[in-house]
Enzyme design. Structure first.
Site, short mmCIF file in Angstrom:
data_model
loop_
_atom_site.label_atom_id
_atom_site.label_comp_id
_atom_site.label_asym_id
_atom_site.label_seq_id
_atom_site.Cartn_x
_atom_site.Cartn_y
_atom_site.Cartn_z
CE LYS A 68 -4.13 1.82 0.87
NZ LYS A 68 -3.76 2.71 -0.47
CE LYS A 92 3.88 6.69 6.65
NZ LYS A 92 3.81 7.70 5.71
CE LYS A 104 4.74 7.35 -1.60
NZ LYS A 104 3.97 7.88 -0.13
CB THR A 188 -2.37 12.99 6.37
OG1 THR A 188 -2.53 11.97 5.17
CG2 THR A 188 -0.54 12.92 6.57
CG ASN A 218 -3.89 16.71 2.20
OD1 ASN A 218 -3.86 16.08 3.12
ND2 ASN A 218 -5.20 16.41 1.55
CB SER A 348 -5.58 4.68 2.74
OG SER A 348 -5.61 5.76 1.78
P1 NAD Z 1 0.76 18.91 -1.14
O1 NAD Z 1 1.32 18.71 -2.63
O2 NAD Z 1 -0.48 18.94 -0.93
O3 NAD Z 1 1.55 19.89 -0.43
C1 NAD Z 1 2.84 20.01 -0.42
C2 NAD Z 1 3.24 21.49 0.07
O4 NAD Z 1 4.56 21.61 0.47
C3 NAD Z 1 2.85 22.62 -0.92
O5 NAD Z 1 2.02 23.51 -0.30
C4 NAD Z 1 4.14 22.93 -1.44
O6 NAD Z 1 4.20 24.45 -1.79
C5 NAD Z 1 5.01 23.02 -0.04
N1 NAD Z 1 6.42 23.02 -0.41
C6 NAD Z 1 7.07 22.04 -1.53
N2 NAD Z 1 8.45 22.26 -1.21
C7 NAD Z 1 8.61 23.26 -0.19
C8 NAD Z 1 9.78 23.72 0.22
N3 NAD Z 1 10.84 23.50 -0.36
N4 NAD Z 1 9.58 24.70 1.34
C9 NAD Z 1 8.32 24.91 1.65
N5 NAD Z 1 7.18 24.39 1.24
C10 NAD Z 1 7.26 23.69 0.43
O7 NAD Z 1 1.52 17.49 -0.33
P2 NAD Z 1 0.90 16.81 0.79
O8 NAD Z 1 0.18 15.72 0.51
O9 NAD Z 1 0.46 17.88 1.77
O10 NAD Z 1 2.17 15.98 1.23
C11 NAD Z 1 3.18 16.67 2.02
C12 NAD Z 1 3.99 15.61 2.63
O11 NAD Z 1 3.36 14.81 3.60
C13 NAD Z 1 4.73 14.68 1.78
O12 NAD Z 1 6.12 14.43 2.38
C14 NAD Z 1 4.06 13.56 1.78
O13 NAD Z 1 4.70 12.44 1.25
C15 NAD Z 1 3.63 13.40 3.02
N6 NAD Z 1 2.40 12.66 3.51
C16 NAD Z 1 1.15 13.05 2.84
C17 NAD Z 1 -0.05 12.39 2.91
C18 NAD Z 1 -1.22 12.67 2.54
O14 NAD Z 1 -2.40 11.90 2.72
N7 NAD Z 1 -1.54 13.66 1.71
C19 NAD Z 1 0.12 11.16 3.82
C20 NAD Z 1 1.21 10.81 4.36
C21 NAD Z 1 2.45 11.32 4.05
#
Ligand code: NAD
Length: 419
Positions: A68, A92, A104, A188, A218, A348
């Site tokens: 997953k 995780k 992934k 998350t 997000n 999920s």
């Molecule tokens: P997303 O694309 O919705 O948001 C990412 C954010 O990070 C954006 O606002 C972008 O502008 C910002 N960003 C990127 N580079 C940056 C930098 N150098 N400095 C400051 N801001 C920066 O992605 P997301 O889903 O929110 O995921 C963010 C993190 O959380 C990732 O590492 C992802 O793997 C992890 N994550 C997300 C989920 C999920 O369900 N969405 C679950 C587990 C982990």
């Protein structure tokens, strides 16, 4: 020293193994991905030309169940990064005791340069390329950076047309209308929020605590909203276009609106909000720092500057092993990614179960189940950390490794191989 990202990630496995009596074969099995498939996706662009993009899907370990993990669309995606993220997913899912292994996927693309039609063709091409790898009982994708419910909907639709029947449980994070779960959008952040609230006393946090958030997508935007609703004060935020700071707190509704229209930096100059150098965010005077952007953002070069006492890792891998050591010396408590952001994969799992049941659970039930899981696993890991005198990350890896080892040993020597 190993240079790859996966090599870095494996140091965590090796450190955890040192504290436990684990069969060497278990560690050997977890050191390498089971399967990584690579494809070149070729799509028609709107101007009639054809363009190709590298893509990967990794099934790291499926001992505890089907693999997953999300699919990332990002210009710096690579096989090493995909395998590392799949390794983290393996741990995780074990941390949360979900019946899944870790996987992934990724496409090396900047989705912001694609039209909506091109994005749809690319999403469908991904499923065409990996239709033999994914499957409801084999490997179940979900959204990750720069992919969302709309992309998952296209992918589920493409998979259904390839196999000739509906199979919503092949992908999670779908739109509600296509079998998505209530509560997946903020799961998350909500999982991290429940964890912080449950350990508030131990962490010295609570109403009035000051929070800095790196990344406002997000995970970042939802954690801002949830913590704000519990009386925490969001004092600094960043996204790719810049950072802002207001020592007295930022109006989160205005922040979300600014992001919706453009970037968080657009709020600078309003009230006492001022623009901040990106690099300065980490040194902001606050109690809780939430990395919610990408990997390796807190590293040997800036960890010393961090002023928060607690780090909630909503991003995957935001703290390098070198930075981890520096933060440990400073007495900073890091709530590690494999626990802190596990709310997403937990909901999920709820989505996958609902799809298989043909049912839709109410939001109250989703929240109650997520809260119970985060609190139970969070408290168990806190206990291990206290009893064994290790970091929360060390304790989380130990907690997961014991479950993985038990499953690997229970399989016996001839582990069922799904071709
Ligand atoms: P997303 O694309 O919705 O948001 C990412 C954010 O990070 C954006 O606002 C972008 O502008 C910002 N960003 C990127 N580079 C940056 C930098 N150098 N400095 C400051 N801001 C920066 O992605 P997301 O889903 O929110 O995921 C963010 C993190 O959380 C990732 O590492 C992802 O793997 C992890 N994550 C997300 C989920 C999920 O369900 N969405 C679950 C587990 C982990």
């Amino acid at each position: 020293m190993r240079q790859t990202m996966l090599g870095h990630a494996l140091t965590r496995l090796e450190q955890a193994a040192r504290h436990l009596e684990i069969d060497g074969e278990v560690i050997e099995k977890l050191k390498y991905p089971r399967e990584t498939v690579k494809a070149r996706l070729m799509i028609r662009m709107d101007d009639g030309s054809r363009k190709s993009f590298m893509a990967w899907r990794c099934r790291y370990d499926d001992t505890r169940g089907p693999t997953k993990g999300g699919i990332r669309f990002h210009p710096s995606a690579s096989m090493d990064e995909t395998e590392t993220l799949a390794f983290w997913m393996t741990f995780k899912c074990a941390v949360m005791n979900l019946p899944f292994g870790g996987g992934k996927g990724a496409v090396k693309v900047d989705p912001r340069t694609l039209s909506k039609a091109e994005l749809e063709r690319l999403s469908r091409a991904y499923v065409q390329a990996f239709a033999q790898t994914i499957g409801p009982d084999r490997d179940i994708p979900a959204p990750d950076v720069y992919t969302n419910a709309m992309v998952m909907g296209w992918m589920a639709d493409e998979y259904a047309s390839i196999i000739g029947r509906s199979a919503p449980s092949v992908i999670t994070g779908k739109p509600i209308a296509l079998g998505g779960s209530l509560g997946r959008d903020d799961a998350t952040a909500r999982g991290g929020f429940y964890l912080v609230r449950h350990l508030e006393k131990e962490l010295g946090l609570g109403e009035g605590a000051r929070v800095a958030i790196q990344g406002f997508g997000n995970a970042g935007a939802h954690i801002a909203r949830l913590l704000d609703s519990a009386g925490y004060s969001i004092v600094a935020v960043s996204d790719t276009r810049g950072a802002i700071h207001a020592p007295g707190g930022i109006d989160v509704a205005a922040l979300i609106e600014a992001k919706r229209r453009g970037a968080v930096r657009d709020l600078a100059g309003k009230g006492d909000v001022r623009a901040l150098d990106d690099d300065a965010l980490i040194g902001i005077d606050c109690d809780l720092f939430v990395p919610a952007a990408l990997e390796d953002m807190i590293h040997a070069g800036n960890a010393e500057a961090l002023r928060a006492r607690v780090v909630l890792e909503l991003a995957n891998g935001p703290v390098t092993p070198e930075a981890d050591a520096i933060l440990g010396e400073k007495g900073v408590v890091v709530l590690p990614d494999i626990l802190a952001n596990a709310g997403g994969v937990t909901v999920s799992w709820f989505e996958w179960v609902q799809n298989r049941q043909g049912m839709s659970w109410p939001l109250t039930e989703i929240h109650a189940r997520l809260k119970a899981s985060m609190e139970a696993e969070g408290a168990a890991i806190w206990r291990v950390a206290q009893e064994r005198g290790v970091s929360m990350r060390g304790a989380a890896y130990m907690h997961a490794l014991l479950r993985l080892a038990e499953a690997i040993e229970a399989h016996g020597t001839q582990q069922f191989f799904m071709s």
